[in-house]
Design a protein around this motif. Structure first.
Motif, PDB file in Angstrom:
ATOM      1  N   ALA A 183       0.830  -1.201   0.000  1.00 16.55           N
ATOM      2  CA  ALA A 183       0.000   0.000   0.000  1.00 16.55           C
ATOM      3  C   ALA A 183       0.867   1.255   0.000  1.00 16.55           C
ATOM      4  N   VAL A 184       0.499   2.227  -0.820  1.00 15.58           N
ATOM      5  CA  VAL A 184       1.202   3.507  -0.838  1.00 15.58           C
ATOM      6  C   VAL A 184       0.940   4.234   0.480  1.00 15.58           C
ATOM      7  N   SER A 185       2.017   4.694   1.112  1.00 14.87           N
ATOM      8  CA  SER A 185       1.875   5.454   2.358  1.00 14.87           C
ATOM      9  C   SER A 185       2.298   6.910   2.186  1.00 14.87           C
ATOM     10  N   GLY A 186       3.131   7.189   1.202  1.00 13.38           N
ATOM     11  CA  GLY A 186       3.581   8.555   0.939  1.00 13.38           C
ATOM     12  C   GLY A 186       3.829   8.740  -0.543  1.00 13.38           C
ATOM     13  N   LEU A 187       3.539   9.930  -1.031  1.00 11.55           N
ATOM     14  CA  LEU A 187       3.622  10.218  -2.457  1.00 11.55           C
ATOM     15  C   LEU A 187       4.224  11.606  -2.623  1.00 11.55           C
ATOM     16  N   PHE A 188       5.361  11.695  -3.336  1.00 13.44           N
ATOM     17  CA  PHE A 188       6.113  12.937  -3.400  1.00 13.44           C
ATOM     18  C   PHE A 188       6.397  13.281  -4.866  1.00 13.44           C
ATOM     19  N   PRO A 189       5.663  14.225  -5.448  1.00 10.59           N
ATOM     20  CA  PRO A 189       5.935  14.628  -6.837  1.00 10.59           C
ATOM     21  C   PRO A 189       7.211  15.479  -6.894  1.00 10.59           C
ATOM     22  N   LEU A 190       8.195  15.007  -7.658  1.00  9.09           N
ATOM     23  CA  LEU A 190       9.490  15.667  -7.779  1.00  9.09           C
ATOM     24  C   LEU A 190       9.860  15.800  -9.245  1.00  9.09           C
TER      25      LEU A 190
ATOM     26  N   TYR B 141       0.102  11.887   1.751  1.00 12.91           N
ATOM     27  CA  TYR B 141       0.331  10.768   2.650  1.00 12.91           C
ATOM     28  C   TYR B 141      -1.018  10.217   3.093  1.00 12.91           C
ATOM     29  N   THR B 142      -0.995   9.007   3.629  1.00 10.48           N
ATOM     30  CA  THR B 142      -2.242   8.368   4.031  1.00 10.48           C
ATOM     31  C   THR B 142      -2.485   8.540   5.525  1.00 10.48           C
ATOM     32  N   VAL B 143      -3.759   8.627   5.865  1.00  8.94           N
ATOM     33  CA  VAL B 143      -4.214   8.644   7.258  1.00  8.94           C
ATOM     34  C   VAL B 143      -5.394   7.676   7.368  1.00  8.94           C
TER      35      VAL B 143
ATOM     36  N   MET C 276      -3.054   9.545  12.249  1.00 12.09           N
ATOM     37  CA  MET C 276      -1.824   9.217  11.546  1.00 12.09           C
ATOM     38  C   MET C 276      -1.223   7.948  12.137  1.00 12.09           C
ATOM     39  N   LEU C 277      -0.158   7.451  11.509  1.00 21.66           N
ATOM     40  CA  LEU C 277       0.457   6.196  11.946  1.00 21.66           C
ATOM     41  C   LEU C 277       0.857   6.248  13.415  1.00 21.66           C
ATOM     42  N   ARG C 278       1.477   7.323  13.840  1.00 18.42           N
ATOM     43  CA  ARG C 278       1.953   7.406  15.218  1.00 18.42           C
ATOM     44  C   ARG C 278       0.817   7.484  16.239  1.00 18.42           C
ATOM     45  N   GLN C 279      -0.383   7.697  15.770  1.00 18.30           N
ATOM     46  CA  GLN C 279      -1.543   7.772  16.661  1.00 18.30           C
ATOM     47  C   GLN C 279      -2.374   6.491  16.647  1.00 18.30           C
ATOM     48  N   THR C 280      -1.900   5.469  15.924  1.00 14.50           N
ATOM     49  CA  THR C 280      -2.708   4.278  15.672  1.00 14.50           C
ATOM     50  C   THR C 280      -1.908   3.021  15.998  1.00 14.50           C
ATOM     51  N   PRO C 281      -2.477   2.061  16.736  1.00 20.61           N
ATOM     52  CA  PRO C 281      -1.789   0.786  16.937  1.00 20.61           C
ATOM     53  C   PRO C 281      -1.444   0.156  15.586  1.00 20.61           C
ATOM     54  N   LEU C 282      -0.242  -0.396  15.484  1.00 24.50           N
ATOM     55  CA  LEU C 282       0.237  -0.861  14.182  1.00 24.50           C
ATOM     56  C   LEU C 282      -0.679  -1.900  13.531  1.00 24.50           C
ATOM     57  N   PRO C 283      -1.168  -2.929  14.238  1.00 24.39           N
ATOM     58  CA  PRO C 283      -2.067  -3.887  13.568  1.00 24.39           C
ATOM     59  C   PRO C 283      -3.315  -3.224  13.005  1.00 24.39           C
TER      60      PRO C 283
ATOM     61  N   ALA D  94      -4.343  -2.980   8.883  1.00 24.19           N
ATOM     62  CA  ALA D  94      -5.582  -3.625   8.437  1.00 24.19           C
ATOM     63  C   ALA D  94      -6.670  -2.636   8.053  1.00 24.19           C
ATOM     64  N   GLY D  95      -6.605  -1.395   8.558  1.00 24.17           N
ATOM     65  CA  GLY D  95      -7.719  -0.478   8.394  1.00 24.17           C
ATOM     66  C   GLY D  95      -7.704   0.300   7.093  1.00 24.17           C
ATOM     67  N   PRO D  96      -8.884   0.773   6.666  1.00 23.07           N
ATOM     68  CA  PRO D  96      -8.960   1.602   5.456  1.00 23.07           C
ATOM     69  C   PRO D  96      -8.350   2.978   5.712  1.00 23.07           C
ATOM     70  N   LYS D  97      -7.844   3.576   4.649  1.00 28.39           N
ATOM     71  CA  LYS D  97      -7.164   4.865   4.761  1.00 28.39           C
ATOM     72  C   LYS D  97      -7.599   5.782   3.623  1.00 28.39           C
ATOM     73  N   ARG D  98      -7.265   7.056   3.785  1.00 26.80           N
ATOM     74  CA  ARG D  98      -7.504   8.031   2.733  1.00 26.80           C
ATOM     75  C   ARG D  98      -6.240   8.860   2.524  1.00 26.80           C
ATOM     76  N   LEU D  99      -6.129   9.445   1.351  1.00 26.42           N
ATOM     77  CA  LEU D  99      -4.956  10.227   0.974  1.00 26.42           C
ATOM     78  C   LEU D  99      -5.225  11.698   1.241  1.00 26.42           C
ATOM     79  N   VAL D 100      -4.268  12.363   1.885  1.00 27.97           N
ATOM     80  CA  VAL D 100      -4.396  13.796   2.151  1.00 27.97           C
ATOM     81  C   VAL D 100      -3.172  14.515   1.607  1.00 27.97           C
ATOM     82  N   ALA D 101      -3.340  15.799   1.327  1.00 25.25           N
ATOM     83  CA  ALA D 101      -2.253  16.608   0.771  1.00 25.25           C
ATOM     84  C   ALA D 101      -1.722  17.557   1.833  1.00 25.25           C
ATOM     85  N   ALA D 102      -0.438  17.885   1.723  1.00 30.50           N
ATOM     86  CA  ALA D 102       0.185  18.849   2.620  1.00 30.50           C
ATOM     87  C   ALA D 102       1.205  19.655   1.824  1.00 30.50           C
TER      88      ALA D 102
END
Length: 215
Positions: A18-25, A47-49, A55-62, A66-74
């Motif tokens: 799964a894509v977790s980060g996307l950086f147009p360069l 990046y995905t949340v 975010m990842l650091r706010q969520t237990p790793l399992p 397993a959970g659904p995510k959405r893509l956000v821009a920054a």
């Protein structure tokens, strides 16, 4: 397959498949030694949340895996030159202020990057190993995200890192170059200036195909 200078390349960080980060360069150069990419301050990264915004650091790793995510821009507040040595277990980011002042290096420990191109996109795919090395302009260095790395290793059924020793060895290879003042930590590219017509890459959503299977 070679990236053309100025071509937009989507650097994609994966967690498993799964894509977790996307950086147009933008491609600066691409040869047998590796790939050099540029991102201008003011552009967007993605990046995905979790669907509830965690975010990842706010969520237990399992749950995260397993959970659904959405893509956000920054918006990106700094400029970056991203060096991906061919076959290396790391990339090196050169961070610059919006005015062009070199700020620091950042060694991202990762699976060797794989370039690809479709009819719509050009991309560079890797798996981010989380543990990194931060390097100051005077070449003082420190490990980054050690606590998160150690914690996630405790979930082998969920974590996308399965070889701790390989990750740490990649970091030690970088540190050896840093302490020797060897390329790319010898001043090369610290005065880099992009082509004047390369503005920031701005967009609220990436192009179709951004979530294609990892190459």
């Amino acid at each position: 397959m070679v990236f053309e200078r100025g071509e937009i390349v989507y650097l994609r960080h994966f967690q498993h498949d799964a894509v977790s980060g996307l950086f147009p360069l933008r491609a600066v150069q691409h040869d047998d030694q590796g790939m050099l990419l540029w991102g201008q301050a003011g552009g967007n990264q993605f990046y995905t949340v979790m669907t509830d915004g965690r975010m990842l650091r706010q969520t237990p790793l399992p749950e995260w895996v397993a959970g659904p995510k959405r893509l956000v821009a920054a918006e990106v507040g700094h400029s970056v030159l991203s060096w991906h040595p061919a076959g290396a277990d790391y990339s090196v980011r050169f961070f610059f202020s919006p005015a062009g002042e070199f700020l620091s290096w950042y060694a991202n420990l990762e699976v060797p990057a794989v370039p690809w191109r479709s009819e719509v996109l050009a991309g560079l795919d890797t798996v981010d190993w989380d543990l990194d090395v931060w390097i100051e302009p005077d070449r003082n260095w420190r490990w980054k995200d050690e606590e998160e790395f150690a914690e996630r290793l405790g979930f082998p059924g969920s974590y996308w890192v399965d070889d701790e020793q390989r990750v740490r060895q990649a970091g030690l290879e970088v540190i050896k170059l840093v302490e020797a003042g060897s390329f790319p930590f010898d001043g090369t590219w610290t005065s880099f200036r992009p082509d004047p017509d390369w503005g920031p890459i701005i967009g609220t959503v990436p192009l179709p195909g951004w979530d294609a299977p990892r190459h």
